[in-house]
Design an enzyme around this catalytic site. Structure first.
Site: not given
Length: 377
Positions: A9-10, A12-13, A184
């Protein structure tokens, strides 16, 4: 194919889901709808295609993963926390989501007896640390992290370890030794290690894509940790000056999300060895000042840049993608220029609410000693 996208749902996705649907595949998304990205209401985003089956769940939860994997042929693993600055003091959260989420997914594939056609991991150029450089006199160099003392002295450029002259950034190939500087980056390297282990041990046909600085429509305009484009956009629209880190000199490779999606689609069907790694960038060097100016042109408003000598601990000075391997083996070729990409982003962002939360990030980084100014503390 029936394709699962973790984090589907982001930014790039969701773009990748659109491309998969257009190609005739069916798509399921597993997404926790993190409030930092999707807001406190945690509603299904309007941009997510209605044909996408959204399962709200946690990639770190084995039951959620097992349910999401049911009947799936291929997987894109995008679910992860992003942002260098926040990772430096929110270490446990990043380690859990990025590390445990990846191992939970792999265990779900193995223990569930799933025979996948492809597993695609979205990794990051952050695992390189500094990119490749060249000294005009001493040739190729691969310098380590800059010291805090050097940054506080206002010496931001990478020095040649032999003569001390400033180095020039050159394209970074996939075989450059990984030297992550931030939490990260460390977690992204761990993700790669787990996926390569799964490829070598269980024969999972995995492909690792190392994204460079991705931008475009649907990136969060509320999360100040997801990149300078959102921060710059909010401040330009508000008529506020932009404080450019390190004099605006750091070099990055900004790649539009449409080119990233093209790489994702090629990785799904490419005939490559399990565990193969590919850079996904524009292959072009842009300074932070270049990015601010390109965005200002796209928005049609003037930009004022302030050089306060600011820096953030954990940041690198330069990294640009070497695309020779991606072109030759994956058939990847970026298509959008920086200005074209910024125009697409600005056209979308103009209809979206945004928040200028730059000072919040400064306050948080300062609190933990991760923000500084040359000549200061």
């Amino acid at each position: 194919m029936r394709v699962l996208i973790t984090g589907g749902a982001g930014f790039i996705g969701s773009h990748t889901a659109d491309a998969l649907l257009a190609a005739g595949h069916s798509v399921r998304a597993l997404d926790i709808l993190d409030p930092q990205i999707h807001g406190e209401s945690r509603q299904r985003p309007a941009y997510l295609a209605p044909e996408v089956e959204l399962q709200v769940g946690d990639v770190c939860n084995a039951d959620d993963v097992a349910r999401a994997l049911d009947g799936i042929d291929s997987v894109y693993h995008f679910a992860a926390l992003t942002g260098v600055g926040q990772s430096m003091y929110d270490m446990t959260h990043y380690a859990r989501v990025n590390g445990l989420g990846t191992t939970t997914l792999i265990e779900g594939i193995v223990k569930g007896g799933h025979v996948l056609k492809r597993l695609v991991l979205s990794s990051s150029r952050a695992i390189y640390g500094e990119g490749a450089y060249v000294c005009r006199e001493h040739g190729a160099q691969f310098p380590g992290a800059r010291s805090r003392e050097r940054l506080q002295a206002g010496k931001f450029a990478m020095p040649c370890p032999v003569c001390g002259d400033d180095l020039d950034a050159v394209p970074t190939p996939e075989d450059k030794v990984s030297e992550p500087f931030s939490v990260y980056a460390i977690t992204k390297k761990h993700q790669e290690d787990y996926v390569r282990y799964a490829a070598n041990t269980f024969g999972i046909p995995a492909v690792v894509l190392r994204y460079f600085n991705v931008f475009g429509s649907r990136q969060s305009l509320k999360n100040p940790y997801t990149g300078v484009v959102s921060i710059f956009y909010s401040r330009i629209c508000a008529g506020q000056p932009i404080s450019v880190y390190e004099g605006g000199l750091p070099v990055r490779d900004f790649v539009h999300v449409s080119d990233v999606v093209a790489a994702n689609m090629r990785a799904l069907v490419a005939d490559v060895a399990p565990g193969s790694v590919f850079n996904v960038g524009a292959g072009e060097a842009s300074t932070i000042a270049d990015i601010a100016n390109a965005l200002a042109r796209a928005v049609g408003k003037p930009v004022t840049m302030e050089d306060k000598g600011e820096f953030r601990v954990g940041d690198i000075f330069g990294c640009v993608a070497d695309l020779a391997h991606s072109r030759a083996v994956l058939g990847y070729e970026p298509a959008r220029t920086l200005d074209q990409g910024m125009a697409e982003f600005a056209a979308w962002a103009g209809g979206q609410p945004s928040e200028d939360r730059y000072q919040q990030t400064v306050a948080e980084l300062t609190r933990f000693g991760l923000f500084g100014r040359a000549g200061g503390a």
